[in-house]
Motif scaffolding. Sequence first.
Motif, PDB file in Angstrom:
ATOM      1  N   HIS A 218       0.824  -1.178   0.028  1.00  0.00           N
ATOM      2  CA  HIS A 218      -0.171  -0.194  -0.160  1.00  0.00           C
ATOM      3  C   HIS A 218       0.929   1.170  -0.130  1.00  0.00           C
ATOM      4  CE1 HIS A 218      -3.268  -2.817   1.018  1.00  0.00           C
ATOM      5  NE2 HIS A 218      -2.533  -3.044   2.054  1.00  0.00           N
ATOM      6  N   PRO A 219       1.539   1.504  -1.233  1.00  0.00           N
ATOM      7  CA  PRO A 219       2.399   2.697  -0.960  1.00  0.00           C
ATOM      8  C   PRO A 219       1.532   4.199  -1.000  1.00  0.00           C
ATOM      9  CG  PRO A 219       2.212   1.751  -3.317  1.00  0.00           C
ATOM     10  CD  PRO A 219       1.528   1.038  -2.200  1.00  0.00           C
ATOM     11  N   ALA A 220       0.370   4.117  -1.555  1.00  0.00           N
ATOM     12  CA  ALA A 220      -0.225   5.419  -1.330  1.00  0.00           C
ATOM     13  C   ALA A 220      -0.684   5.605  -0.058  1.00  0.00           C
ATOM     14  CB  ALA A 220      -1.538   5.333  -2.344  1.00  0.00           C
ATOM     15  N   VAL A 221      -1.050   4.774   0.735  1.00  0.00           N
ATOM     16  CA  VAL A 221      -1.489   4.663   2.096  1.00  0.00           C
ATOM     17  C   VAL A 221      -0.179   5.277   3.002  1.00  0.00           C
ATOM     18  CG1 VAL A 221      -2.161   3.805   4.282  1.00  0.00           C
ATOM     19  CG2 VAL A 221      -3.372   3.205   2.007  1.00  0.00           C
ATOM     20  N   SER A 222       1.016   4.603   2.832  1.00  0.00           N
ATOM     21  CA  SER A 222       2.147   4.794   3.498  1.00  0.00           C
ATOM     22  C   SER A 222       2.593   6.281   3.082  1.00  0.00           C
ATOM     23  CB  SER A 222       3.311   3.958   2.838  1.00  0.00           C
ATOM     24  OG  SER A 222       3.212   2.644   3.047  1.00  0.00           O
ATOM     25  N   VAL A 223       2.463   6.918   1.903  1.00  0.00           N
ATOM     26  CA  VAL A 223       2.797   8.250   1.532  1.00  0.00           C
ATOM     27  C   VAL A 223       1.857   9.201   2.432  1.00  0.00           C
ATOM     28  CG1 VAL A 223       2.790   9.940  -0.185  1.00  0.00           C
ATOM     29  CG2 VAL A 223       3.975   7.828  -0.625  1.00  0.00           C
ATOM     30  N   ALA A 224       0.434   8.969   2.462  1.00  0.00           N
ATOM     31  CA  ALA A 224      -0.383   9.603   3.136  1.00  0.00           C
ATOM     32  C   ALA A 224       0.064   9.599   4.536  1.00  0.00           C
ATOM     33  CB  ALA A 224      -1.817   9.135   2.923  1.00  0.00           C
TER      34      ALA A 224
ATOM     35  N   MET B  91       2.664  16.995   8.639  1.00  0.00           N
ATOM     36  CA  MET B  91       1.936  18.002   8.974  1.00  0.00           C
ATOM     37  C   MET B  91       1.641  18.070  10.460  1.00  0.00           C
ATOM     38  SD  MET B  91       0.793  19.598   5.992  1.00  0.00           S
ATOM     39  CE  MET B  91      -0.668  20.308   6.368  1.00  0.00           C
ATOM     40  N   PHE B  92       1.461  17.234  10.857  1.00  0.00           N
ATOM     41  CA  PHE B  92       1.250  16.983  12.421  1.00  0.00           C
ATOM     42  C   PHE B  92       2.521  17.665  13.059  1.00  0.00           C
ATOM     43  CE2 PHE B  92       1.682  15.215  16.640  1.00  0.00           C
ATOM     44  CZ  PHE B  92       0.356  15.464  17.249  1.00  0.00           C
ATOM     45  N   GLY B  93       3.654  17.341  12.643  1.00  0.00           N
ATOM     46  CA  GLY B  93       4.930  18.056  13.259  1.00  0.00           C
ATOM     47  C   GLY B  93       4.996  19.351  13.207  1.00  0.00           C
ATOM     48  N   SER B  94       4.428  19.698  11.719  1.00  0.00           N
ATOM     49  CA  SER B  94       4.803  21.163  11.408  1.00  0.00           C
ATOM     50  C   SER B  94       3.850  21.996  12.466  1.00  0.00           C
ATOM     51  CB  SER B  94       4.399  21.395  10.028  1.00  0.00           C
ATOM     52  OG  SER B  94       5.482  20.793   9.198  1.00  0.00           O
ATOM     53  N   PHE B  95       2.594  21.730  12.549  1.00  0.00           N
ATOM     54  CA  PHE B  95       1.311  22.176  13.365  1.00  0.00           C
ATOM     55  C   PHE B  95       2.009  22.486  14.891  1.00  0.00           C
ATOM     56  CE2 PHE B  95      -1.705  21.035   9.968  1.00  0.00           C
ATOM     57  CZ  PHE B  95      -1.633  22.209   9.409  1.00  0.00           C
ATOM     58  N   MET B  96       2.446  21.171  15.279  1.00  0.00           N
ATOM     59  CA  MET B  96       2.727  21.288  16.720  1.00  0.00           C
ATOM     60  C   MET B  96       4.102  22.236  16.849  1.00  0.00           C
ATOM     61  SD  MET B  96       1.167  18.901  18.477  1.00  0.00           S
ATOM     62  CE  MET B  96       2.166  18.562  20.064  1.00  0.00           C
ATOM     63  N   SER B  97       4.939  22.291  15.890  1.00  0.00           N
ATOM     64  CA  SER B  97       6.148  23.233  15.930  1.00  0.00           C
ATOM     65  C   SER B  97       5.503  24.749  15.847  1.00  0.00           C
ATOM     66  CB  SER B  97       7.026  23.276  14.822  1.00  0.00           C
ATOM     67  OG  SER B  97       7.665  24.317  14.883  1.00  0.00           O
ATOM     68  N   MET B  98       4.342  25.060  15.054  1.00  0.00           N
ATOM     69  CA  MET B  98       3.796  26.226  14.865  1.00  0.00           C
ATOM     70  C   MET B  98       2.866  26.611  16.417  1.00  0.00           C
ATOM     71  SD  MET B  98       2.390  25.980  11.053  1.00  0.00           S
ATOM     72  CE  MET B  98       1.179  27.323  11.201  1.00  0.00           C
ATOM     73  N   TRP B  99       2.459  25.619  16.908  1.00  0.00           N
ATOM     74  CA  TRP B  99       1.740  26.100  18.038  1.00  0.00           C
ATOM     75  C   TRP B  99       2.819  26.397  19.158  1.00  0.00           C
ATOM     76  CZ3 TRP B  99      -3.122  26.264  20.184  1.00  0.00           C
ATOM     77  CH2 TRP B  99      -3.172  26.082  21.492  1.00  0.00           C
ATOM     78  N   ASN B 100       3.826  25.784  19.267  1.00  0.00           N
ATOM     79  CA  ASN B 100       4.917  26.097  20.301  1.00  0.00           C
ATOM     80  C   ASN B 100       5.604  27.339  19.859  1.00  0.00           C
ATOM     81  OD1 ASN B 100       4.381  23.688  21.731  1.00  0.00           O
ATOM     82  ND2 ASN B 100       5.698  22.434  20.519  1.00  0.00           N
ATOM     83  N   ASP B 101       5.862  27.727  18.650  1.00  0.00           N
ATOM     84  CA  ASP B 101       6.515  28.991  18.502  1.00  0.00           C
ATOM     85  C   ASP B 101       5.890  30.385  18.220  1.00  0.00           C
ATOM     86  OD1 ASP B 101       8.714  27.334  18.244  1.00  0.00           O
ATOM     87  OD2 ASP B 101       8.668  26.912  16.319  1.00  0.00           O
ATOM     88  N   ASP B 102       4.523  30.066  17.994  1.00  0.00           N
ATOM     89  CA  ASP B 102       3.916  31.362  17.504  1.00  0.00           C
ATOM     90  C   ASP B 102       3.323  31.724  18.625  1.00  0.00           C
ATOM     91  OD1 ASP B 102       2.520  33.391  16.345  1.00  0.00           O
ATOM     92  OD2 ASP B 102       1.152  32.160  15.378  1.00  0.00           O
ATOM     93  N   THR B 103       3.577  33.126  19.070  1.00  0.00           N
ATOM     94  CA  THR B 103       3.146  33.664  20.407  1.00  0.00           C
ATOM     95  C   THR B 103       2.417  34.965  20.040  1.00  0.00           C
ATOM     96  OG1 THR B 103       5.012  35.011  20.885  1.00  0.00           O
ATOM     97  CG2 THR B 103       4.852  32.708  21.914  1.00  0.00           C
TER      98      THR B 103
END
Length: 201
Positions: free
Chosen positions: A86-92, A99-111
């Motif tokens: 299931h390569p498509a599922v793996s890519v997803a 995306m989750f990591g990016s959002f978590m980083s934005m949550w911590n950095d943006d004040t």
Amino acid sequence: MNCKEALPLIHEYLDGDLQGSDSQRLKEHLISCQACHALFRQLEKTDAMVRMLPPVRVSETLTAQIMSGLPPVKKRNSWMDFIRKHPAVSVAVVFATVMFGSFMSMWNDDTNLMVKGSNLQDVVIEGNTVTVPQGHTVKGDLVVQRGKLKVEGEVTGNLIVIDGSLNLASTAHISGHVTQVDEALGWVWYKLGEFVGMLSH
């Protein structure tokens, strides 16, 4: 027939598989060729000796001994199998993780305070406090992040407060939904929903 052609026919003859014209041609060659005739006699004797040998009996544990001596079968990694199938599922999954990591980083950095809406002329911003005064109407959605929101007037859309506080006066009127996001995980879900909403439009 030459000697090279005769050799495989000799083996077929000794096995009893040679018949017809090939058998006749081989016999004629063996009569005319002393070297092949001598080879035929040697092979014929060897074949007869092998047939006279007593049958070989193997122990009943031989199979178990051979199987125990074989290297163990490698266990397959089920995750790797799933990725291959299931390569498509793996890519997803990888995309969602990034995306989750990016959002978590934005949550911590943006004040910084962020106010978003399509109609903000009736909004008063003082420091990190955003106020919708009594008698004023914000048409559409109002989003306030990292600030204090006081609503005394009216908001005709949804009201969303992210990592902040909300104070609704008795005169406040909200036509849409009121959403407060106080945790990083909830914010990630909110951003994912916002992202999906952008894709659907």
